[in-house]
Design a protein around this motif. Structure first.
Motif, PDB file in Angstrom:
ATOM      1  N   LEU A  13     134.281  17.680  37.701  1.00 58.85           N
ATOM      2  CA  LEU A  13     135.070  18.977  38.005  1.00 58.85           C
ATOM      3  C   LEU A  13     135.501  20.050  36.871  1.00 58.85           C
ATOM      4  O   LEU A  13     134.943  21.181  36.950  1.00 58.85           O
ATOM      5  N   TYR A  17     134.907  23.759  35.903  1.00 63.23           N
ATOM      6  CA  TYR A  17     135.989  24.883  36.730  1.00 63.23           C
ATOM      7  C   TYR A  17     137.182  25.049  35.576  1.00 63.23           C
ATOM      8  O   TYR A  17     137.512  26.260  35.792  1.00 63.23           O
ATOM      9  N   GLU A  21     137.428  29.379  35.483  1.00 62.70           N
ATOM     10  CA  GLU A  21     138.662  29.832  35.560  1.00 62.70           C
ATOM     11  C   GLU A  21     138.769  30.859  34.712  1.00 62.70           C
ATOM     12  O   GLU A  21     139.215  31.903  34.859  1.00 62.70           O
ATOM     13  N   ALA A  46     133.844  13.145  41.282  1.00 57.74           N
ATOM     14  CA  ALA A  46     134.987  12.852  41.902  1.00 57.74           C
ATOM     15  C   ALA A  46     134.851  13.019  43.418  1.00 57.74           C
ATOM     16  O   ALA A  46     135.838  12.301  44.028  1.00 57.74           O
ATOM     17  N   PRO A  48     134.211  15.558  45.566  1.00 59.67           N
ATOM     18  CA  PRO A  48     134.146  16.847  46.220  1.00 59.67           C
ATOM     19  C   PRO A  48     132.858  17.755  45.856  1.00 59.67           C
ATOM     20  O   PRO A  48     132.452  17.336  45.043  1.00 59.67           O
ATOM     21  N   VAL A 154     135.735  17.116  28.737  1.00 61.61           N
ATOM     22  CA  VAL A 154     136.372  17.832  29.579  1.00 61.61           C
ATOM     23  C   VAL A 154     137.220  18.892  29.358  1.00 61.61           C
ATOM     24  O   VAL A 154     136.692  19.952  29.450  1.00 61.61           O
ATOM     25  N   SER A 155     138.710  18.682  29.238  1.00 58.76           N
ATOM     26  CA  SER A 155     139.571  19.830  28.890  1.00 58.76           C
ATOM     27  C   SER A 155     139.135  20.778  27.661  1.00 58.76           C
ATOM     28  O   SER A 155     139.629  21.900  27.531  1.00 58.76           O
ATOM     29  N   ALA A 181     146.598  33.043  33.356  1.00 60.50           N
ATOM     30  CA  ALA A 181     146.384  31.397  33.634  1.00 60.50           C
ATOM     31  C   ALA A 181     147.517  30.521  33.175  1.00 60.50           C
ATOM     32  O   ALA A 181     147.301  29.238  33.409  1.00 60.50           O
ATOM     33  N   GLU A 182     148.660  31.007  32.722  1.00 59.61           N
ATOM     34  CA  GLU A 182     149.606  30.233  32.256  1.00 59.61           C
ATOM     35  C   GLU A 182     148.951  28.997  31.330  1.00 59.61           C
ATOM     36  O   GLU A 182     149.465  27.941  31.555  1.00 59.61           O
ATOM     37  N   PRO A 204     139.277   5.141  33.648  1.00 58.72           N
ATOM     38  CA  PRO A 204     140.741   4.600  33.978  1.00 58.72           C
ATOM     39  C   PRO A 204     140.563   3.607  35.004  1.00 58.72           C
ATOM     40  O   PRO A 204     139.847   4.004  36.057  1.00 58.72           O
TER      41      PRO A 204
ATOM     42  N   GLU B  12     142.260  30.261  43.797  1.00 56.96           N
ATOM     43  CA  GLU B  12     142.088  30.167  42.352  1.00 56.96           C
ATOM     44  C   GLU B  12     141.416  28.790  41.939  1.00 56.96           C
ATOM     45  O   GLU B  12     142.239  27.760  42.212  1.00 56.96           O
ATOM     46  N   LEU B  13     140.264  29.126  41.116  1.00 58.00           N
ATOM     47  CA  LEU B  13     139.757  27.913  41.058  1.00 58.00           C
ATOM     48  C   LEU B  13     140.539  26.846  40.342  1.00 58.00           C
ATOM     49  O   LEU B  13     140.397  25.683  40.804  1.00 58.00           O
ATOM     50  N   LEU B  14     141.077  27.292  39.114  1.00 59.91           N
ATOM     51  CA  LEU B  14     141.737  25.893  38.373  1.00 59.91           C
ATOM     52  C   LEU B  14     142.867  25.533  38.859  1.00 59.91           C
ATOM     53  O   LEU B  14     143.370  24.259  38.878  1.00 59.91           O
ATOM     54  N   TYR B  17     141.120  22.676  40.956  1.00 56.93           N
ATOM     55  CA  TYR B  17     140.130  21.844  40.185  1.00 56.93           C
ATOM     56  C   TYR B  17     140.809  21.313  39.000  1.00 56.93           C
ATOM     57  O   TYR B  17     140.392  20.044  38.526  1.00 56.93           O
ATOM     58  N   MET B  20     142.567  18.340  40.759  1.00 53.63           N
ATOM     59  CA  MET B  20     141.598  17.340  41.221  1.00 53.63           C
ATOM     60  C   MET B  20     140.881  16.580  40.326  1.00 53.63           C
ATOM     61  O   MET B  20     140.447  15.423  40.493  1.00 53.63           O
ATOM     62  N   GLU B  21     140.870  17.117  38.975  1.00 54.02           N
ATOM     63  CA  GLU B  21     140.013  16.471  37.772  1.00 54.02           C
ATOM     64  C   GLU B  21     140.942  15.274  37.583  1.00 54.02           C
ATOM     65  O   GLU B  21     140.519  14.109  37.342  1.00 54.02           O
ATOM     66  N   MET B  22     142.193  15.364  37.677  1.00 57.44           N
ATOM     67  CA  MET B  22     143.013  14.504  36.998  1.00 57.44           C
ATOM     68  C   MET B  22     143.071  13.224  38.079  1.00 57.44           C
ATOM     69  O   MET B  22     143.080  11.881  37.839  1.00 57.44           O
ATOM     70  N   GLY B  24     140.974  12.904  40.304  1.00 51.91           N
ATOM     71  CA  GLY B  24     139.676  12.400  40.620  1.00 51.91           C
ATOM     72  C   GLY B  24     139.462  11.049  39.582  1.00 51.91           C
ATOM     73  O   GLY B  24     138.476  10.412  39.809  1.00 51.91           O
ATOM     74  N   ALA B  25     140.086  11.055  38.531  1.00 48.58           N
ATOM     75  CA  ALA B  25     140.039  10.127  37.274  1.00 48.58           C
ATOM     76  C   ALA B  25     140.379   8.875  37.897  1.00 48.58           C
ATOM     77  O   ALA B  25     140.137   7.875  37.219  1.00 48.58           O
ATOM     78  N   LEU B  32     139.694  11.685  47.342  1.00 46.85           N
ATOM     79  CA  LEU B  32     139.655  13.065  47.286  1.00 46.85           C
ATOM     80  C   LEU B  32     139.011  13.893  48.411  1.00 46.85           C
ATOM     81  O   LEU B  32     137.670  13.590  48.665  1.00 46.85           O
ATOM     82  N   THR B  34     138.395  17.372  51.061  1.00 46.41           N
ATOM     83  CA  THR B  34     138.568  19.011  50.825  1.00 46.41           C
ATOM     84  C   THR B  34     138.777  19.377  52.256  1.00 46.41           C
ATOM     85  O   THR B  34     137.971  19.051  53.253  1.00 46.41           O
ATOM     86  N   VAL B 154     148.502  28.375  37.675  1.00 44.84           N
ATOM     87  CA  VAL B 154     147.265  27.976  37.318  1.00 44.84           C
ATOM     88  C   VAL B 154     147.506  26.721  36.629  1.00 44.84           C
ATOM     89  O   VAL B 154     147.425  25.596  37.397  1.00 44.84           O
ATOM     90  N   SER B 155     147.211  26.796  35.329  1.00 48.14           N
ATOM     91  CA  SER B 155     147.155  25.415  34.282  1.00 48.14           C
ATOM     92  C   SER B 155     148.394  24.463  34.555  1.00 48.14           C
ATOM     93  O   SER B 155     148.237  23.514  34.327  1.00 48.14           O
ATOM     94  N   ALA B 181     140.342  12.635  29.855  1.00 44.93           N
ATOM     95  CA  ALA B 181     139.764  14.148  30.261  1.00 44.93           C
ATOM     96  C   ALA B 181     140.120  14.816  28.993  1.00 44.93           C
ATOM     97  O   ALA B 181     139.953  16.113  28.881  1.00 44.93           O
TER      98      ALA B 181
END
Lengths: 205, 205
Positions: A13, A17, A21, A46, A48, A154-155, A181-182, A204, B12-14, B17, B20-22, B24-25, B32, B34, B154-155, B181
């Motif tokens: 994901l 994303y 973003e 994941a 979705p 990923v990140s 986006a902070e 994990p 907002e996408l992030l 997601y 959800m990434e974290m 989802g891991a 998960l 939606t 966001v982040s 990640a």
């Protein structure tokens, strides 16, 4: 300008994303489109699902290409339709970006030959095994080789996306995006705190 | 356990997601799903669409709820179907999380009354105006009030998600997720480098 993200089943994901973003915050400067072998819903690793607006047969012209990674990379290495799409479209792009194991797909397509590139650290051999003529970098948050920019896991893709935004649109706009986006941007492409995890890949549990 | 992310048009996408990434891991530890008012495709503020597996009418029981923000928050404040769904489901959850302007929706539903909470810094008044009895925190990356955990813009939602993973599943698993990640977690909820941007909201241009 137009950015196309290439989805496939079991993509990761945030690989998609995180960068989307940051590029999405550019508003009217850049259109974001989504593409998969066939248009319609695509399942993430994941669970979705997301939506591909276009199939390979009707994808519009792309100024930028984004290729996420994920566990789905492995079967896609044998998907000739995807590899051929990359071979056809990426050389026409201004910038093609991969995140995580996405660089394995670019390597398989021969697009990274002779260039420096990187990939997810914990699963590094997956990428390396696809491109013996690629100059693989074991320690890098991302690697900017000009037309091809590859990021670590990923990140790291989010940090790479901001570097591309800075290159194409300028630092002021990149900083405007991070404030919106902070996001605490890691600007040093060579600083890689996860390089020590090379090939220690485990999910994990 | 099951986490439900609530989508609405122009989310907002992030916001969605990153967390959800974290989560989802975590693999088999957490399912998960939606959800949106109606199942099917939902448009993000950046354009790309996602898929809601369930509508409000057939959403399964949820142990955790995630509410993203985005420009679409504003019309949703007047969407009685969404506000009623939150009123019904969030009190039954173990943890309900919001990202960015998502806390405005929780405040509108009255679910944050008497609690500390936060929201996107650049658009802080949007949240504050919905909850006069909420103890709004102008400087916080996220605020953990127990059943309700609200994050800044966001982040910040990604950092909040990892804090919830640590609380529910333990630090070792949270650290395993960040290595997977390649994420540089900002663990201090009170450290907010974006607090200085309070109500200076403008979109990048």
């Amino acid at each position: 300008m137009r950015l196309g993200t290439i989805f496939y089943n079991d993509f990761e994901l945030l690989d998609a994303y995180g960068p989307m973003e940051m590029f999405g915050a550019l508003g009217d400067k850049l259109e974001l489109v989504t593409i998969a072998e066939n248009s319609g819903s695509v399942r993430s690793s994941a669970g979705p699902k997301t939506v591909a607006d276009y199939g390979f047969d009707n994808a519009p012209e792309l100024d930028m290409v984004l290729i996420p990674g994920g566990i789905g990379t492995i079967p896609e290495l044998e998907n000739n339709a995807l590899i051929q799409f990359l071979k056809e479209r990426c050389p026409q792009s201004q910038v093609t970006m991969s995140v995580c194991t996405g660089s394995a797909l670019l390597a398989k397509a021969g697009l990274l030959d002779g260039m420096p590139a990187t990939s997810n650290k914990m699963f590094f051999e997956l990428a390396r095994s696809q491109g013996p003529r690629v100059d693989w970098q074991e320690s890098a948050r991302w690697v900017d080789a000009g037309q091809y920019v590859t990021s670590s896991g990923v990140s790291a893709g989010t940090d790479m996306a901001l570097a591309v935004i800075e290159r194409v649109y300028g630092l002021e706009l990149a900083e405007s995006v991070i404030n919106y986006a902070e996001y605490q941007w890691h600007r040093d492409a060579s600083h890689d705190p996860f390089a020590a995890l090379l090939n220690q890949g485990v999910m994990p549990e």
